[in-house]
Enzyme design. Structure first.
Site, PDB file in Angstrom:
ATOM      1  N   ARG A  56       0.847  -1.169  -0.104  1.00 64.59           N
ATOM      2  CA  ARG A  56      -0.114  -0.016   0.005  1.00 64.59           C
ATOM      3  C   ARG A  56       0.934   1.307   0.083  1.00 64.59           C
ATOM      4  O   ARG A  56       0.472   2.164  -0.364  1.00 64.59           O
ATOM      5  CB  ARG A  56      -1.024   0.069   1.137  1.00 64.59           C
ATOM      6  CG  ARG A  56      -2.109   1.318   1.168  1.00 64.59           C
ATOM      7  CD  ARG A  56      -3.072   1.378   2.011  1.00 64.59           C
ATOM      8  NE  ARG A  56      -3.076   0.229   3.178  1.00 64.59           N
ATOM      9  CZ  ARG A  56      -2.331   0.631   4.368  1.00 64.59           C
ATOM     10  NH1 ARG A  56      -1.653   1.726   4.267  1.00 64.59           N
ATOM     11  NH2 ARG A  56      -2.453  -0.226   5.384  1.00 64.59           N
ATOM     12  N   TYR A 108     -14.871  18.075 -15.133  1.00 66.79           N
ATOM     13  CA  TYR A 108     -15.442  16.787 -15.199  1.00 66.79           C
ATOM     14  C   TYR A 108     -16.513  16.495 -14.285  1.00 66.79           C
ATOM     15  O   TYR A 108     -16.442  16.886 -12.882  1.00 66.79           O
ATOM     16  CB  TYR A 108     -14.147  15.773 -15.048  1.00 66.79           C
ATOM     17  CG  TYR A 108     -14.812  14.420 -14.774  1.00 66.79           C
ATOM     18  CD1 TYR A 108     -15.183  13.703 -15.864  1.00 66.79           C
ATOM     19  CD2 TYR A 108     -14.447  13.632 -13.798  1.00 66.79           C
ATOM     20  CE1 TYR A 108     -15.425  12.353 -15.930  1.00 66.79           C
ATOM     21  CE2 TYR A 108     -14.746  12.271 -13.738  1.00 66.79           C
ATOM     22  CZ  TYR A 108     -15.189  11.748 -14.630  1.00 66.79           C
ATOM     23  OH  TYR A 108     -15.483  10.271 -14.644  1.00 66.79           O
ATOM     24  N   ASP A 179      -5.999  19.578 -14.281  1.00 66.94           N
ATOM     25  CA  ASP A 179      -6.453  18.517 -14.801  1.00 66.94           C
ATOM     26  C   ASP A 179      -5.823  18.407 -16.154  1.00 66.94           C
ATOM     27  O   ASP A 179      -6.477  18.866 -17.062  1.00 66.94           O
ATOM     28  CB  ASP A 179      -7.831  18.389 -14.383  1.00 66.94           C
ATOM     29  CG  ASP A 179      -8.168  16.902 -14.905  1.00 66.94           C
ATOM     30  OD1 ASP A 179      -7.730  16.074 -15.902  1.00 66.94           O
ATOM     31  OD2 ASP A 179      -9.254  16.288 -14.527  1.00 66.94           O
ATOM     32  N   LYS A 204      -7.523   7.230 -19.467  1.00 66.33           N
ATOM     33  CA  LYS A 204      -7.840   7.798 -20.719  1.00 66.33           C
ATOM     34  C   LYS A 204      -6.598   7.592 -21.554  1.00 66.33           C
ATOM     35  O   LYS A 204      -6.230   6.784 -21.998  1.00 66.33           O
ATOM     36  CB  LYS A 204      -8.278   9.246 -20.518  1.00 66.33           C
ATOM     37  CG  LYS A 204      -9.232   9.308 -19.509  1.00 66.33           C
ATOM     38  CD  LYS A 204     -10.527   8.582 -20.065  1.00 66.33           C
ATOM     39  CE  LYS A 204     -11.469   8.824 -18.622  1.00 66.33           C
ATOM     40  NZ  LYS A 204     -11.818  10.070 -17.979  1.00 66.33           N
TER      41      LYS A 204
HETATM   42  C1  LIG Z   1     -12.220  10.455 -16.546  1.00 60.19           C
HETATM   43  C2  LIG Z   1     -12.027  11.907 -15.897  1.00 60.19           C
HETATM   44  C3  LIG Z   1     -11.466  11.998 -14.703  1.00 60.19           C
HETATM   45  C4  LIG Z   1     -11.709  10.697 -13.632  1.00 60.19           C
HETATM   46  O1  LIG Z   1     -10.644   9.771 -13.776  1.00 60.19           O
HETATM   47  P1  LIG Z   1     -11.242   8.309 -13.400  1.00 60.19           P
HETATM   48  O2  LIG Z   1      -9.765   7.588 -13.805  1.00 60.19           O
HETATM   49  O3  LIG Z   1     -12.302   7.868 -14.480  1.00 60.19           O
HETATM   50  O4  LIG Z   1     -11.439   8.274 -12.035  1.00 60.19           O
HETATM   51  C5  LIG Z   1     -10.949  13.274 -14.152  1.00 60.19           C
HETATM   52  N1  LIG Z   1     -11.034  14.112 -15.006  1.00 60.19           N
HETATM   53  C6  LIG Z   1     -11.203  14.278 -16.449  1.00 60.19           C
HETATM   54  C7  LIG Z   1     -11.117  15.347 -17.286  1.00 60.19           C
HETATM   55  C8  LIG Z   1     -11.449  12.914 -16.991  1.00 60.19           C
HETATM   56  O5  LIG Z   1     -11.796  12.848 -18.231  1.00 60.19           O
END
Ligand SMILES: *Cc1c(COP(=O)(O)O)cnc(C)c1O
Length: 383
Positions: A56, A108, A179, A204
């Site tokens: 962890r 998001y 982000d 992604k």
């Molecule tokens: C998908 C997404 C997230 C969240 O990520 P997860 O891996 O699904 O928890 C955060 N920010 C953006 C811009 C996203 O497209």
């Protein structure tokens, strides 16, 4: 049988970094890339120190991925998490109860949902802004405890003036998080534009094959990195070694995937802009796009997410999603395959997102095949 790793010049282009970063030392008979190690616990060393103890807190499979992503972002520290949301939650960990966070109104949707949860449980004040409106952002920064920026935004593709808003936050002593999921470090490097912290949904583009859920934080600040790592260990939203192995494997081709997907997206956006059945297209590559000038300044790739509103509103949008055959109707984005969805099918999506907005995640297939399928889907509704 070991020899010294060949001394290589400081790493150069992002394509080379993507392929080489995080490799194990060059050892004859050793693996070229880091192997996945499945172990929850580690044999104790005689003297306690920085050694691996319990998975962890850290694993030898995380480190190469963290190093590779941090290098691509131009950061000193990478911290991998079990999801993008876990990474985002960690960056919000230092906001005091009753504090204020500035966030794009079209961030998001789960980020917004988490902030609302913090409002209910900890009295957080959430200041939702039009992130493309620099004056509005700067005004909202007064007395704020954090700027959680996104650019381009998901799903509206608004482009923030990142250097301006990050500088304004710094002047006011407001820590900043960007982000960078949509742009990837190959399209935009927020730390160089003035951000304190970058977060990713590794799920992604970085992993890129729609097979893992992961997240990451990158920063240059030693103390922030230590706090984020401690948060991860305490809250336990850790990544599995297998997922991180797959993410590093995906990262090795990031430059090729992003280049092809972005080129496909720009081509499709420009064809859609001239199509009779299309009411509106958003992609920063379009000279007519409101975010084009800014994106051209601060991004090295316009990315591969396109916003599309067909003529005919909600019903037309649903029938386009229904009529595609090559494109996959699915949520998420950033995989090698092209996907699309009408975002407001989620009741949790922001109500200022138009009901008929289809978000396209353009993949790396042949652009003519993608166009033919989209054109037949648009045409199928009698346009
Ligand atoms: C998908 C997404 C997230 C969240 O990520 P997860 O891996 O699904 O928890 C955060 N920010 C953006 C811009 C996203 O497209």
């Amino acid at each position: 049988m070991t020899h010294e790793p060949t001394e290589i010049a400081p790493l150069r282009s992002p394509a080379t970094v993507a392929v080489t970063a995080g490799r194990p030392p060059r050892v004859q008979g050793g693996p070229v890339n880091p192997p996945v190690v499945l172990s929850s616990t580690y044999v104790s060393a005689g003297v306690p120190g920085g050694e691996l103890l319990y998975a962890r807190g850290g694993t030898e499979t995380w480190e190469p991925f963290e190093e590779a992503l941090a290098t691509l972002e131009g950061g000193a520290h990478g911290v991998v998490f079990g999801s993008g949301m876990a990474a985002i939650a960690a960056t919000l960990g230092d906001v005091p109860d009753g504090g204020a966070v500035v966030v794009p109104r079209h961030a998001y949707q789960v980020t917004l949902g988490y902030l609302d949860d913090l409002t209910r449980r900890h009295g957080l004040e959430v200041r939702r802004v039009d992130i493309a409106d620099t004056d509005q952002v700067v005004t909202a920064l007064d007395g704020a405890d954090l700027l959680m920026a996104e650019s381009p935004t998901n799903p509206m593709l608004e482009v923030a003036d990142l250097p301006a808003i990050l500088a304004a936050a710094r002047e006011r002593g407001v820590p900043t998080v960007v982000d960078n999921t949509f742009a990837t470090p190959l399209g935009q490097r927020p730390l160089e534009l003035g951000a304190d912290v970058v977060v990713h949904s590794v799920t992604k583009y970085l992993a890129g094959h729609s097979d893992v859920v992961l997240g990451a934080v990158v920063t240059n600040d030693d103390e922030t990195a230590a706090r984020i790592r401690a948060y991860r260990t305490l809250h336990g939203a850790i990544a599995g070694p297998m997922e991180v192995f797959l993410a590093l494997r995906g990262l090795r081709t990031l430059h090729l995937r992003v280049e092809r997907a972005a080129a496909n997206a720009a081509e499709l956006a420009s064809r859609l802009a001239g199509h009779a059945a299309v009411a509106e297209v958003r992609h920063p590559s379009l000279p007519s796009d409101p975010g084009h000038e800014r994106a051209a300044q601060q991004m090295s790739s316009f990315g591969a997410v396109v916003g599309l509103r067909p003529v005919g509103g909600l019903e037309a949008a649903d029938s386009v999603v229904d009529a595609v055959r090559l494109w996959v109707p699915a949520t998420s984005l950033g995989g090698v395959e092209s996907t699309l969805e009408r975002r407001r099918r989620f009741t949790t999506e922001s109500t200022t997102v138009p009901e008929d907005l289809i978000r396209l995640s353009v993949g790396i297939e042949d652009v003519e095949d993608l166009w033919a399928d989209l054109a037949q889907a648009l045409g199928s509704r009698g346009a």
